[in-house]
Design an enzyme around this catalytic site. Structure first.
Site, PDB file in Angstrom:
ATOM      1  N   ARG A   1       0.829  -1.202   0.000  1.00  0.00           N
ATOM      2  CA  ARG A   1       0.000   0.000   0.000  1.00  0.00           C
ATOM      3  C   ARG A   1       0.864   1.252   0.000  1.00  0.00           C
ATOM      4  NH1 ARG A   1      -5.055  -1.772   0.279  1.00  0.00           N
ATOM      5  NH2 ARG A   1      -5.294  -3.808   1.277  1.00  0.00           N
ATOM      6  N   ASP A   2       0.417   2.231  -0.797  1.00  0.00           N
ATOM      7  CA  ASP A   2       1.123   3.503  -0.844  1.00  0.00           C
ATOM      8  C   ASP A   2       0.979   4.204   0.508  1.00  0.00           C
ATOM      9  OD1 ASP A   2       2.046   5.509  -3.444  1.00  0.00           O
ATOM     10  OD2 ASP A   2       1.677   6.438  -1.477  1.00  0.00           O
ATOM     11  N   ILE A   3       2.072   4.793   0.989  1.00  0.00           N
ATOM     12  CA  ILE A   3       2.083   5.443   2.304  1.00  0.00           C
ATOM     13  C   ILE A   3       1.284   6.747   2.283  1.00  0.00           C
ATOM     14  CG2 ILE A   3       4.155   6.894   2.033  1.00  0.00           C
ATOM     15  CD1 ILE A   3       5.113   5.756   4.747  1.00  0.00           C
TER      16      ILE A   3
ATOM     17  N   ASN B   1       4.544   6.427 -13.593  1.00  0.00           N
ATOM     18  CA  ASN B   1       5.220   7.704 -13.790  1.00  0.00           C
ATOM     19  C   ASN B   1       6.665   7.438 -14.196  1.00  0.00           C
ATOM     20  OD1 ASN B   1       2.937   9.217 -12.999  1.00  0.00           O
ATOM     21  ND2 ASN B   1       3.464   8.991 -10.841  1.00  0.00           N
TER      22      ASN B   1
ATOM     23  N   VAL C   1      10.391   7.906  -6.900  1.00  0.00           N
ATOM     24  CA  VAL C   1      11.155   6.732  -6.471  1.00  0.00           C
ATOM     25  C   VAL C   1      11.597   5.995  -7.732  1.00  0.00           C
ATOM     26  CG1 VAL C   1      11.139   4.585  -5.171  1.00  0.00           C
ATOM     27  CG2 VAL C   1       9.847   6.557  -4.318  1.00  0.00           C
TER      28      VAL C   1
ATOM     29  N   HIS D   1       7.416   1.180 -10.711  1.00  0.00           N
ATOM     30  CA  HIS D   1       6.238   0.794  -9.937  1.00  0.00           C
ATOM     31  C   HIS D   1       4.982   1.181 -10.703  1.00  0.00           C
ATOM     32  CE1 HIS D   1       7.772   4.723  -8.641  1.00  0.00           C
ATOM     33  NE2 HIS D   1       6.519   5.093  -8.467  1.00  0.00           N
TER      34      HIS D   1
ATOM     35  N   HIS E   1       1.237   2.226 -10.150  1.00  0.00           N
ATOM     36  CA  HIS E   1       0.238   2.666  -9.178  1.00  0.00           C
ATOM     37  C   HIS E   1      -1.096   2.035  -9.551  1.00  0.00           C
ATOM     38  CE1 HIS E   1       2.414   6.264  -7.417  1.00  0.00           C
ATOM     39  NE2 HIS E   1       3.075   6.183  -8.559  1.00  0.00           N
TER      40      HIS E   1
HETATM   41  P1  AMP Z   1       6.121   8.130  -7.882  1.00  0.00           P
HETATM   42  O1  AMP Z   1       5.960   9.554  -7.438  1.00  0.00           O
HETATM   43  O2  AMP Z   1       5.330   7.758  -9.086  1.00  0.00           O
HETATM   44  O3  AMP Z   1       7.588   7.765  -8.004  1.00  0.00           O
HETATM   45  O4  AMP Z   1       5.506   7.262  -6.712  1.00  0.00           O
HETATM   46  C1  AMP Z   1       6.187   6.970  -5.529  1.00  0.00           C
HETATM   47  C2  AMP Z   1       5.162   6.618  -4.527  1.00  0.00           C
HETATM   48  O5  AMP Z   1       5.809   5.995  -3.428  1.00  0.00           O
HETATM   49  C3  AMP Z   1       4.388   7.815  -3.954  1.00  0.00           C
HETATM   50  O6  AMP Z   1       3.000   7.667  -4.245  1.00  0.00           O
HETATM   51  C4  AMP Z   1       4.677   7.742  -2.455  1.00  0.00           C
HETATM   52  O7  AMP Z   1       3.569   8.086  -1.667  1.00  0.00           O
HETATM   53  C5  AMP Z   1       5.075   6.289  -2.273  1.00  0.00           C
HETATM   54  N1  AMP Z   1       5.930   6.014  -1.141  1.00  0.00           N
HETATM   55  C6  AMP Z   1       7.009   6.716  -0.731  1.00  0.00           C
HETATM   56  N2  AMP Z   1       7.555   6.137   0.356  1.00  0.00           N
HETATM   57  C7  AMP Z   1       6.801   5.046   0.634  1.00  0.00           C
HETATM   58  C8  AMP Z   1       6.841   4.028   1.645  1.00  0.00           C
HETATM   59  N3  AMP Z   1       7.789   4.007   2.587  1.00  0.00           N
HETATM   60  N4  AMP Z   1       5.905   3.061   1.621  1.00  0.00           N
HETATM   61  C9  AMP Z   1       4.929   3.077   0.686  1.00  0.00           C
HETATM   62  N5  AMP Z   1       4.841   3.993  -0.290  1.00  0.00           N
HETATM   63  C10 AMP Z   1       5.756   4.970  -0.316  1.00  0.00           C
END
Ligand code: AMP
Length: 115
Positions: A30-32, A88, A97, A101, A103
């Site tokens: 799950r996204d944080i 993205n 990140v 990934h 979403h």
């Molecule tokens: P992006 O901006 O497309 O690279 O997405 C990165 C996603 O990672 C964002 O939606 C963040 O909310 C999510 N994220 C960052 N740190 C964590 C974490 N520790 N656990 C879960 N999701 C995270």
């Protein structure tokens, strides 16, 4: 595994993630900072920074991500109403990140075009 990659650390268990699915190649958690009632990240266990670095040899792995996402959407109960899958790629698209990934966003009405 990349030593300075957040998602590699989640996959290895060094950082805790709220995991919802995993198999030999795929990990999902799950996204944080959820942007929808259901917001799950589906990632390859193998580190690939972005779609820009994906190669033809990654085709099967990328397909597995999408199939896992569809399965998770069904398990989460959002597949009938509908859901969105987003990858993205690089800063201009909002990638923060650098580990590929997908979403999975669902549980609310989506707008189009995305911001
Ligand atoms: P992006 O901006 O497309 O690279 O997405 C990165 C996603 O990672 C964002 O939606 C963040 O909310 C999510 N994220 C960052 N740190 C964590 C974490 N520790 N656990 C879960 N999701 C995270």
């Amino acid at each position: 595994m990349s030593d300075d990659c957040l998602f590699c650390k989640i996959i290895s268990g060094e950082i805790q993630g709220d995991v919802v699915y995993q198999d030999d190649d795929v990990y999902a958690f799950r996204d944080i900072n959820p942007q929808a009632p259901t917001h799950i990240l589906i990632v390859p266990k193998r580190h690939i920074p972005s779609m820009n670095e994906a190669a033809s040899g990654d085709a099967e792995l990328l397909g597995k991500l999408l199939l896992a996402a569809a399965r998770i959407a069904k398990d989460e109960g959002v597949s009938e109403d509908g859901y969105r899958l987003v990858i993205n790629t690089n800063r201009g698209a909002g990638q923060s990140v650098f580990h590929i990934h997908v979403h999975l966003l669902g549980g609310r009405q989506m707008g189009w075009p995305p911001g």
